[in-house]
Scaffold this motif. Structure first.
Motif, PDB file in Angstrom:
ATOM      1  N   HIS A 193     -28.932  12.379  13.716  1.00 24.02           N
ATOM      2  CA  HIS A 193     -30.200  10.984  14.004  1.00 24.02           C
ATOM      3  C   HIS A 193     -28.198  10.122  15.211  1.00 24.02           C
ATOM      4  CE1 HIS A 193     -31.975   6.978  15.328  1.00 24.02           C
ATOM      5  NE2 HIS A 193     -31.271   6.759  14.478  1.00 24.02           N
ATOM      6  N   LEU A 194     -27.709  10.334  13.378  1.00 29.34           N
ATOM      7  CA  LEU A 194     -26.438   9.831  13.293  1.00 29.34           C
ATOM      8  C   LEU A 194     -25.214  10.002  13.972  1.00 29.34           C
ATOM      9  CD1 LEU A 194     -24.208   8.108  11.635  1.00 29.34           C
ATOM     10  CD2 LEU A 194     -24.082   9.978  10.122  1.00 29.34           C
ATOM     11  N   MET A 195     -25.799  11.171  14.671  1.00 28.24           N
ATOM     12  CA  MET A 195     -24.696  11.851  15.846  1.00 28.24           C
ATOM     13  C   MET A 195     -24.409  11.618  17.212  1.00 28.24           C
ATOM     14  SD  MET A 195     -23.519  15.698  13.851  1.00 28.24           S
ATOM     15  CE  MET A 195     -22.604  15.874  15.344  1.00 28.24           C
ATOM     16  N   ARG A 196     -26.374  11.776  17.423  1.00 26.76           N
ATOM     17  CA  ARG A 196     -26.657  11.068  18.402  1.00 26.76           C
ATOM     18  C   ARG A 196     -26.220   9.414  19.430  1.00 26.76           C
ATOM     19  NH1 ARG A 196     -31.717  13.306  18.008  1.00 26.76           N
ATOM     20  NH2 ARG A 196     -32.769  12.011  17.148  1.00 26.76           N
ATOM     21  N   GLN A 197     -25.582   8.825  17.250  1.00 25.57           N
ATOM     22  CA  GLN A 197     -25.522   7.324  18.110  1.00 25.57           C
ATOM     23  C   GLN A 197     -24.239   7.781  17.662  1.00 25.57           C
ATOM     24  OE1 GLN A 197     -26.819   5.633  13.871  1.00 25.57           O
ATOM     25  NE2 GLN A 197     -28.120   4.248  14.853  1.00 25.57           N
ATOM     26  N   LEU A 198     -22.457   8.093  17.413  1.00 25.23           N
ATOM     27  CA  LEU A 198     -21.901   7.958  17.237  1.00 25.23           C
ATOM     28  C   LEU A 198     -21.317   8.366  18.360  1.00 25.23           C
ATOM     29  CD1 LEU A 198     -21.374   9.083  13.484  1.00 25.23           C
ATOM     30  CD2 LEU A 198     -21.126   6.687  14.631  1.00 25.23           C
ATOM     31  N   ARG A 199     -22.130   9.443  18.749  1.00 21.15           N
ATOM     32  CA  ARG A 199     -21.824  10.105  20.294  1.00 21.15           C
ATOM     33  C   ARG A 199     -21.650   8.970  21.075  1.00 21.15           C
ATOM     34  NH1 ARG A 199     -25.712  13.781  24.530  1.00 21.15           N
ATOM     35  NH2 ARG A 199     -23.755  13.642  25.790  1.00 21.15           N
ATOM     36  N   ALA A 200     -23.298   8.515  20.996  1.00 18.69           N
ATOM     37  CA  ALA A 200     -23.384   7.053  21.816  1.00 18.69           C
ATOM     38  C   ALA A 200     -22.669   6.499  22.273  1.00 18.69           C
ATOM     39  CB  ALA A 200     -24.718   6.657  22.275  1.00 18.69           C
ATOM     40  N   ARG A 201     -22.251   5.684  20.854  1.00 19.55           N
ATOM     41  CA  ARG A 201     -20.986   4.553  20.783  1.00 19.55           C
ATOM     42  C   ARG A 201     -19.622   4.954  21.062  1.00 19.55           C
ATOM     43  NH1 ARG A 201     -21.564   2.420  15.112  1.00 19.55           N
ATOM     44  NH2 ARG A 201     -23.235   2.925  15.534  1.00 19.55           N
ATOM     45  N   THR A 202     -19.478   6.471  20.632  1.00 21.27           N
ATOM     46  CA  THR A 202     -17.822   6.728  21.266  1.00 21.27           C
ATOM     47  C   THR A 202     -17.230   8.014  22.483  1.00 21.27           C
ATOM     48  OG1 THR A 202     -17.756   8.895  19.152  1.00 21.27           O
ATOM     49  CG2 THR A 202     -17.603   6.382  18.293  1.00 21.27           C
ATOM     50  N   GLY A 203     -18.736   8.665  22.512  1.00 15.95           N
ATOM     51  CA  GLY A 203     -18.206   8.725  24.080  1.00 15.95           C
ATOM     52  C   GLY A 203     -17.523  10.816  23.122  1.00 15.95           C
ATOM     53  N   VAL A 204     -16.890  10.793  22.247  1.00 13.22           N
ATOM     54  CA  VAL A 204     -16.517  11.507  21.409  1.00 13.22           C
ATOM     55  C   VAL A 204     -17.554  12.947  22.063  1.00 13.22           C
ATOM     56  CG1 VAL A 204     -18.111  11.915  19.632  1.00 13.22           C
ATOM     57  CG2 VAL A 204     -15.771  13.264  19.707  1.00 13.22           C
ATOM     58  N   ALA A 205     -16.417  14.148  22.362  1.00 12.10           N
ATOM     59  CA  ALA A 205     -17.441  15.591  22.404  1.00 12.10           C
ATOM     60  C   ALA A 205     -17.551  16.503  21.371  1.00 12.10           C
ATOM     61  CB  ALA A 205     -16.441  16.167  23.381  1.00 12.10           C
ATOM     62  N   VAL A 206     -18.973  16.905  21.642  1.00 11.28           N
ATOM     63  CA  VAL A 206     -19.021  17.992  20.355  1.00 11.28           C
ATOM     64  C   VAL A 206     -18.642  19.135  20.363  1.00 11.28           C
ATOM     65  CG1 VAL A 206     -21.161  17.342  18.392  1.00 11.28           C
ATOM     66  CG2 VAL A 206     -19.873  15.604  19.168  1.00 11.28           C
ATOM     67  N   LEU A 207     -18.809  19.896  19.837  1.00  5.77           N
ATOM     68  CA  LEU A 207     -19.474  21.656  19.531  1.00  5.77           C
ATOM     69  C   LEU A 207     -19.995  21.685  17.842  1.00  5.77           C
ATOM     70  CD1 LEU A 207     -19.237  24.238  20.915  1.00  5.77           C
ATOM     71  CD2 LEU A 207     -16.317  24.280  19.078  1.00  5.77           C
TER      72      LEU A 207
END
Ligand SMILES: Nc1ncnc2c1ncn2[C@@H]1O[C@H](COP(=O)(O)OP(=O)(O)OP(=O)(O)O)[C@@H](O)[C@H]1O
Ligand SMILES: [Mg+2]
Length: 297
Positions: A193-207
């Motif tokens: 859940h946290l990773m989804r939130q942070l991705r939405a907020r920061t736009g960071v790409a994730v592998l």
């Protein structure tokens, strides 16, 4: 594909004594995209992740057509240039948060060290930024946690801190290697859940590396399936789950269903000969079994 955060073209990695641990892998991650890498134990997922960050042990060799991270080709860059990419271009979250931090220093001093490149800010400014990052990562009472030692935090809490630490460096790409495997199911759900939130907020790409299809389904846009060092299949998560083409992917999906029933959390190793027989029946092309797996089957 020049605007990709990560662009791997036919990348291979060998350790001395292991025939290719990663073999001819081509993969791209675009800005803001979350790409999953799934495969059984020993399929080469961590090796691939470490090669991107220049974290392979001495004796390991990387080759290929290109390996671009935020525009720099790691295959031709100097060790110094690769080190400079760690942080701003890519940061990593590891499986075991206990091993990420030194037990001897406070969380705050270790996170301050992560910001060593920023020579313009005062210690006080850094402290405020870190406390803010801890709060954003869902750490309650972040001021007190700043002065705490790692052993004073639970595994899940510490994993939140390592995600906060990685994002403090504002990387273009976050590589998460089994970030929830060491945690219980409740913690796992919270971290995702946290990773989804942070991705939405920061736009960071994730592998996102995982053994678990559930984790991939939860958070990823695309998924690449690794088997014996190769990517045997990749595409949109829904497409791969709905209609897996490769026998290994089918076996993986079948396994996960039986695991859900049995309550286990780890994927067993797939029997290669079974997968081969399945592919013959299905008329799907199966890659040759690489020597790196030995002759156990
Ligand atoms: N430091 C090393 N030296 C030599 N061989 C290694 C080393 N690390 C990994 N290997 C080998 O490389 C292959 C790929 O291992 P890797 O750890 O990348 O797999 P993985 O997919 O991350 O597995 P897991 O899911 O268990 O973490 C395996 O055959 C492994 O034994
Ligand atoms: Mg691994």
């Amino acid at each position: 594909m020049t605007d990709a955060v990560l662009d791997l073209g036919n990348v291979s990695v060998t350790y001395s004594g292991v025939a290719r641990a990663v073999a001819d892998v081509s993969l791209t991650v675009r800005p803001g995209e979350v790409v999953g890498l799934i495969g059984e134990s020993g399929s080469g997922k961590s090796t691939l992740a470490h090669s991107i960050l220049g974290l392979l042990p001495p004796g390991a060799a990387v080759s290929g057509d290109h390996m671009r991270l935020a525009g720099t080709d790691i295959l031709t860059a100097s060790a110094r240039d690769i080190a400079a990419l760690r942080g701003p271009a890519a940061a990593m979250v590891f499986q075991n948060p206990m091993a990420t931090f030194s037990p001897l220093h406070t969380i705050g001093s270790q996170l301050t060290d992560f910001l060593w490149r920023d020579r313009a800010s005062s210690r006080r400014d850094k402290r405020l930024r870190i406390i803010e990052a801890l709060a954003e990562a869902g750490i309650s009472d972040p001021q007190a946690r700043f002065d705490a030692y790692p052993f004073e935090l639970s595994g899940g809490m510490l994993q939140r801190v390592s995600i906060a630490a990685a994002l403090l460096m504002k990387p273009a790409l976050l590589i998460a290697d089994e970030p929830t495997t060491a945690l219980d199911v409740t913690m796992e759900a919270q971290i995702l859940h946290l990773m989804r939130q942070l991705r939405a907020r920061t736009g960071v790409a994730v592998l996102m590396i995982s053994h678990q299809l559930g984790v991939i389904a939860e958070i990823c846009d695309r998924v690449a399936v690794m088997y014996a060092g190769r990517i045997v299949e990749q595409g949109k998560v829904e497409a791969i789950f709905a209609d897996p083409q490769h026998p290994y992917t089918r076996a993986l999906l079948a396994c996960e269903l039986s695991l859900v029933e049995s309550g286990a959390t780890r994927l067993p190793v797939i029997d290669w000969q079974e997968a081969g027989r399945a592919s013959e029946q299905d008329g799907v092309d199966t890659p040759a079994r690489p020597a790196s797996l030995g002759d156990a089957a």
